[in-house]
Scaffold this active site. Sequence first.
Site, PDB file in Angstrom:
ATOM      1  N   ARG A 157       0.828  -1.226   0.000  1.00  9.06           N
ATOM      2  CA  ARG A 157       0.000   0.000   0.000  1.00  9.06           C
ATOM      3  C   ARG A 157       0.858   1.270   0.000  1.00  9.06           C
ATOM      4  O   ARG A 157       0.523   2.263   0.639  1.00  9.06           O
ATOM      5  CB  ARG A 157      -0.972   0.021   1.189  1.00  9.06           C
ATOM      6  CG  ARG A 157      -1.934  -1.130   1.234  1.00  9.06           C
ATOM      7  CD  ARG A 157      -2.909  -1.141   0.051  1.00  9.06           C
ATOM      8  NE  ARG A 157      -3.707  -2.350   0.066  1.00  9.06           N
ATOM      9  CZ  ARG A 157      -3.364  -3.491  -0.534  1.00  9.06           C
ATOM     10  NH1 ARG A 157      -2.259  -3.556  -1.273  1.00  9.06           N
ATOM     11  NH2 ARG A 157      -4.126  -4.537  -0.455  1.00  9.06           N
ATOM     12  N   SER A 182     -10.775  -0.669   3.419  1.00 11.17           N
ATOM     13  CA  SER A 182      -9.947  -0.864   4.620  1.00 11.17           C
ATOM     14  C   SER A 182      -9.443   0.488   5.107  1.00 11.17           C
ATOM     15  O   SER A 182      -8.771   1.198   4.365  1.00 11.17           O
ATOM     16  CB  SER A 182      -8.726  -1.723   4.293  1.00 11.17           C
ATOM     17  OG  SER A 182      -9.153  -2.929   3.752  1.00 11.17           O
ATOM     18  N   GLU A 240      -4.714   3.653   6.311  1.00 11.90           N
ATOM     19  CA  GLU A 240      -4.443   3.459   4.871  1.00 11.90           C
ATOM     20  C   GLU A 240      -5.086   4.606   4.069  1.00 11.90           C
ATOM     21  O   GLU A 240      -4.564   5.038   3.049  1.00 11.90           O
ATOM     22  CB  GLU A 240      -5.039   2.108   4.435  1.00 11.90           C
ATOM     23  CG  GLU A 240      -4.873   1.829   2.955  1.00 11.90           C
ATOM     24  CD  GLU A 240      -5.497   0.511   2.516  1.00 11.90           C
ATOM     25  OE1 GLU A 240      -5.296  -0.519   3.183  1.00 11.90           O
ATOM     26  OE2 GLU A 240      -6.190   0.533   1.485  1.00 11.90           O
TER      27      GLU A 240
HETATM   28  C1  LIG Z   1     -15.503  -0.629  -0.764  1.00  9.36           C
HETATM   29  C2  LIG Z   1     -14.037  -0.357  -1.006  1.00  9.36           C
HETATM   30  C3  LIG Z   1     -13.166  -1.426  -1.180  1.00  9.36           C
HETATM   31  C4  LIG Z   1     -11.798  -1.194  -1.417  1.00  9.36           C
HETATM   32  N1  LIG Z   1     -10.981  -2.269  -1.609  1.00  9.36           N
HETATM   33  C5  LIG Z   1      -9.673  -2.085  -1.851  1.00  9.36           C
HETATM   34  C6  LIG Z   1      -8.815  -3.218  -2.085  1.00  9.36           C
HETATM   35  O1  LIG Z   1      -9.248  -4.355  -2.100  1.00  9.36           O
HETATM   36  N2  LIG Z   1      -7.495  -2.965  -2.310  1.00  9.36           N
HETATM   37  C7  LIG Z   1      -6.988  -1.706  -2.333  1.00  9.36           C
HETATM   38  O2  LIG Z   1      -5.772  -1.573  -2.543  1.00  9.36           O
HETATM   39  N3  LIG Z   1      -7.773  -0.618  -2.132  1.00  9.36           N
HETATM   40  C8  LIG Z   1      -9.099  -0.785  -1.894  1.00  9.36           C
HETATM   41  N4  LIG Z   1      -9.908   0.303  -1.675  1.00  9.36           N
HETATM   42  C9  LIG Z   1      -9.330   1.653  -1.671  1.00  9.36           C
HETATM   43  C10 LIG Z   1      -9.456   2.400  -3.030  1.00  9.36           C
HETATM   44  O3  LIG Z   1     -10.405   1.777  -3.845  1.00  9.36           O
HETATM   45  C11 LIG Z   1      -8.119   2.438  -3.782  1.00  9.36           C
HETATM   46  O4  LIG Z   1      -7.127   3.038  -2.989  1.00  9.36           O
HETATM   47  C12 LIG Z   1      -8.240   3.219  -5.101  1.00  9.36           C
HETATM   48  O5  LIG Z   1      -7.052   3.066  -5.851  1.00  9.36           O
HETATM   49  C13 LIG Z   1      -8.507   4.697  -4.897  1.00  9.36           C
HETATM   50  O6  LIG Z   1      -8.755   5.256  -6.167  1.00  9.36           O
HETATM   51  P1  LIG Z   1      -9.499   6.642  -6.313  1.00  9.36           P
HETATM   52  O7  LIG Z   1      -9.484   7.000  -7.750  1.00  9.36           O
HETATM   53  O8  LIG Z   1     -10.835   6.575  -5.675  1.00  9.36           O
HETATM   54  O9  LIG Z   1      -8.524   7.579  -5.492  1.00  9.36           O
HETATM   55  P2  LIG Z   1      -8.907   8.884  -4.653  1.00  9.36           P
HETATM   56  O10 LIG Z   1      -9.562   8.472  -3.381  1.00  9.36           O
HETATM   57  O11 LIG Z   1      -9.637   9.842  -5.521  1.00  9.36           O
HETATM   58  O12 LIG Z   1      -7.457   9.443  -4.319  1.00  9.36           O
HETATM   59  C14 LIG Z   1      -6.604   8.729  -3.444  1.00  9.36           C
HETATM   60  C15 LIG Z   1      -5.274   9.489  -3.309  1.00  9.36           C
HETATM   61  O13 LIG Z   1      -4.582   9.482  -4.558  1.00  9.36           O
HETATM   62  C16 LIG Z   1      -4.404  10.802  -5.057  1.00  9.36           C
HETATM   63  N5  LIG Z   1      -4.665  10.702  -6.503  1.00  9.36           N
HETATM   64  C17 LIG Z   1      -5.777  10.230  -7.092  1.00  9.36           C
HETATM   65  N6  LIG Z   1      -5.612  10.188  -8.425  1.00  9.36           N
HETATM   66  C18 LIG Z   1      -4.361  10.661  -8.684  1.00  9.36           C
HETATM   67  C19 LIG Z   1      -3.608  10.868  -9.878  1.00  9.36           C
HETATM   68  N7  LIG Z   1      -4.090  10.579 -11.084  1.00  9.36           N
HETATM   69  N8  LIG Z   1      -2.349  11.362  -9.764  1.00  9.36           N
HETATM   70  C20 LIG Z   1      -1.821  11.678  -8.553  1.00  9.36           C
HETATM   71  N9  LIG Z   1      -2.486  11.506  -7.394  1.00  9.36           N
HETATM   72  C21 LIG Z   1      -3.751  10.991  -7.450  1.00  9.36           C
HETATM   73  C22 LIG Z   1      -5.415  11.665  -4.308  1.00  9.36           C
HETATM   74  O14 LIG Z   1      -4.990  13.015  -4.203  1.00  9.36           O
HETATM   75  C23 LIG Z   1      -5.451  10.973  -2.963  1.00  9.36           C
HETATM   76  O15 LIG Z   1      -4.355  11.354  -2.171  1.00  9.36           O
HETATM   77  C24 LIG Z   1     -11.296   0.120  -1.451  1.00  9.36           C
HETATM   78  C25 LIG Z   1     -12.183   1.201  -1.287  1.00  9.36           C
HETATM   79  C26 LIG Z   1     -13.533   0.964  -1.065  1.00  9.36           C
HETATM   80  C27 LIG Z   1     -14.472   2.116  -0.918  1.00  9.36           C
END
Ligand SMILES: Cc1cc2nc3c(=O)[nH]c(=O)nc-3n(C[C@H](O)[C@H](O)[C@H](O)COP(=O)(O)OP(=O)(O)OC[C@H]3O[C@@H](n4cnc5c(N)ncnc54)[C@H](O)[C@@H]3O)c2cc1C
Length: 335
Positions: free
Chosen positions: A161, A235, A331
């Site tokens: 992570r 998580s 996380e």
């Molecule tokens: C129900 C649920 C289940 C999940 N299961 C998992 C799992 O199994 N495994 C896992 O690893 N994660 C899991 N996650 C966490 C999440 O899905 C991941 O971390 C995902 O990659 C976040 O993507 P996002 O586009 O929503 O990021 P955001 O929440 O929009 O952003 C996350 C971070 O990344 C930065 N960011 C976003 N996009 C960019 C970009 N293009 N360039 C630079 N910085 C950026 C943001 O500023 C922020 O700091 C889960 C979440 C939920 C709600």
Amino acid sequence: MVEKNSSLKSYNTFSIDVRASYFSRFSTTEELSALFQEYKNYPFLIIGGGSNLLLTKDFDGLVLKNEILGKNILEETADSVLVKIGGGENWHEFVLWAVENGFGGVENMSLIPGSVGASPMQNIGAYGVEIKDVFDHLYAYHIETGETHLFSLEECQFGYRESVFKRFLKNQYVITEVCFRLEKNRKVNTTYGAIEQELQKIGISFPTIRDVSNAVISIRQSKLPNPTELGNAGSFFKNPVVDSTIANKIIEKFPTAPVYPAENGKKKLAAGWLIEQAGWKGKTVGTCGVHKLQALVLVNYGGSTGNQIYDLSSAIITDIQEKFGVTLEREVNIL
Ligand SMILES: Cc1cc2nc3c(=O)[nH]c(=O)nc-3n(C[C@H](O)[C@H](O)[C@H](O)COP(=O)(O)OP(=O)(O)OC[C@H]3O[C@@H](n4cnc5c(N)ncnc54)[C@H](O)[C@@H]3O)c2cc1C
């Protein structure tokens, strides 16, 4: 178009109602560059799906939503393909596209919410696979110089992570496109979690990548709350990696505690198990709480502020420290 005083409630999966002074979408690097030039004196926040964020206050700056699209095959051999995916593409839709085309490697990561652009941020992973296993390179826009840089696997410094973008290069780059190497004759990985059990239940002995994807979707739907129905960010805590002396003490007291080998002789503990053992599973505090099926997932039952959820997470951290001598790390990105 730049919106002013915009609510971010529908842009984060916790559904926290805070406001951004300015909000804009971008679908090309040129648009991104123009926005950074116009708002260069303001703090900024890049968001994809908002599924790994806890917003604790209004954002006095520019929130930029990544909508760079595109799924392209760059190279194809008898065994593999190299694909380039726009950072604004939805991760799960990319997985379904890969499965549909017979490209293996990401099927175990089906139904992870969020964008492709955020996937390298914390080296997302599930069911024994992380993106570093299929990652080839990525392109990222350097905010200070306006140049686009290519990052190799090594340069991303992926860990559990973790990546260089979450640590040393935090807030310096916007990930615009990610390239993955996928396999055409993938030997599926069903060893982790309940995948085998799920496949047996539906009578599949020789699973394809589609079967594995379907099994993962079905397991996740049965145990994880859907953010469109119940606000959460998956998580909330990382699984802690501790010295073996701490792990041994826990095993002495709880012989069935889940403990896994980690790097450099350390041990990885299951944060969800520790939280459940401490009695937090299913607990409600005001309008937020710990999910009834998944102790690792904090939920917003409706109307919670980011600070209420943050305070709940702090109470859990203190309690786990007192009961087990283990420090949990969040996380989710706190803002
Ligand atoms: C129900 C649920 C289940 C999940 N299961 C998992 C799992 O199994 N495994 C896992 O690893 N994660 C899991 N996650 C966490 C999440 O899905 C991941 O971390 C995902 O990659 C976040 O993507 P996002 O586009 O929503 O990021 P955001 O929440 O929009 O952003 C996350 C971070 O990344 C930065 N960011 C976003 N996009 C960019 C970009 N293009 N360039 C630079 N910085 C950026 C943001 O500023 C922020 O700091 C889960 C979440 C939920 C709600």
